[in-house]
Design a protein around this motif. Sequence first.
Motif, PDB file in Angstrom:
ATOM      1  N   MET A  69       0.849  -1.316   0.147  1.00 48.07           N
ATOM      2  CA  MET A  69      -0.059   0.044   0.047  1.00 48.07           C
ATOM      3  C   MET A  69       0.765   1.313  -0.150  1.00 48.07           C
ATOM      4  O   MET A  69       1.734   1.418   0.605  1.00 48.07           O
ATOM      5  N   ILE A  70       0.517   2.137  -0.791  1.00 46.32           N
ATOM      6  CA  ILE A  70       1.226   3.482  -0.963  1.00 46.32           C
ATOM      7  C   ILE A  70       0.572   4.681  -0.216  1.00 46.32           C
ATOM      8  O   ILE A  70      -0.662   4.819  -0.358  1.00 46.32           O
ATOM      9  N   ILE A  98       4.805   0.621  -6.992  1.00 42.17           N
ATOM     10  CA  ILE A  98       5.388   0.734  -5.974  1.00 42.17           C
ATOM     11  C   ILE A  98       5.369   2.449  -5.397  1.00 42.17           C
ATOM     12  O   ILE A  98       5.208   3.225  -6.172  1.00 42.17           O
ATOM     13  N   GLY A  99       5.639   2.426  -4.259  1.00 45.65           N
ATOM     14  CA  GLY A  99       5.772   3.823  -3.670  1.00 45.65           C
ATOM     15  C   GLY A  99       7.194   4.252  -3.560  1.00 45.65           C
ATOM     16  O   GLY A  99       8.089   3.657  -3.120  1.00 45.65           O
ATOM     17  N   GLY A 106       5.222  12.520   0.817  1.00 45.98           N
ATOM     18  CA  GLY A 106       5.411  11.244   1.559  1.00 45.98           C
ATOM     19  C   GLY A 106       6.094  10.372   0.729  1.00 45.98           C
ATOM     20  O   GLY A 106       7.260   9.792   0.813  1.00 45.98           O
ATOM     21  N   GLU A 107       5.128   9.624  -0.233  1.00 44.31           N
ATOM     22  CA  GLU A 107       5.361   8.701  -1.167  1.00 44.31           C
ATOM     23  C   GLU A 107       4.915   9.113  -2.435  1.00 44.31           C
ATOM     24  O   GLU A 107       3.549   9.801  -2.393  1.00 44.31           O
ATOM     25  N   VAL A 174       9.375   4.201   4.282  1.00 43.87           N
ATOM     26  CA  VAL A 174       7.775   4.020   4.130  1.00 43.87           C
ATOM     27  C   VAL A 174       7.337   2.855   3.359  1.00 43.87           C
ATOM     28  O   VAL A 174       6.550   2.422   3.901  1.00 43.87           O
ATOM     29  N   GLY A 175       7.927   2.945   2.325  1.00 38.43           N
ATOM     30  CA  GLY A 175       7.430   1.823   1.473  1.00 38.43           C
ATOM     31  C   GLY A 175       7.786   0.471   1.731  1.00 38.43           C
ATOM     32  O   GLY A 175       7.717  -0.641   1.316  1.00 38.43           O
TER      33      GLY A 175
END
Length: 175
Positions: A69-70, A98-99, A106-107, A174-175
């Motif tokens: 999830m992104i 992908i993020g 953030g992403e 984050v990712g």
Amino acid sequence: MKIVDDNDVEVPRNTIGEIVVRGANVMQGYWNRHEETAQTLRNGWLHTGDGAYMDDDGYLFIVDRMKDMIVTGGENVYSAEVESVLSRHPAVVQCAVIGIPNARWGEAVHAVVVVRPGSNPSVDDLREHCRQFIAGYKCPKSVEFRSAMPLSAAGKILKRDLRAHYWENQSRQVG
């Protein structure tokens, strides 16, 4: 089975959370991997890592792997949804979403695409295609064209390999 939030509290119907399960048929843990077992088995529940929601009739709908999830600008984007749309483009043979790090959001949503031989879609072509089916914030902000994807022995795209160089010098993963 139930669907829970980040605090392991069951979410209302039609709300996305993580699938957790328990029962006599659920594993006891990973062999000699105590830390991973502790992360996966909590309070008697096995955390699957799958994001899903349950409708009012009790049917389960899986939306994505939670780790895929992104979160962009506070909005959740499920990579599987974007991949489904991208894969409908006639030039796309394979894709992964992908993020990647983004200072403002953030992403950012990033697509990695393998195109059909003889095809030459532009980034704008693919983004316009996505805009026909999903909200603008879910559309890829960037696209990377490749001749092949990194694959596991089972033939699954290795998203961790796609993410690696984007996140290697980031203080926040984050990712």
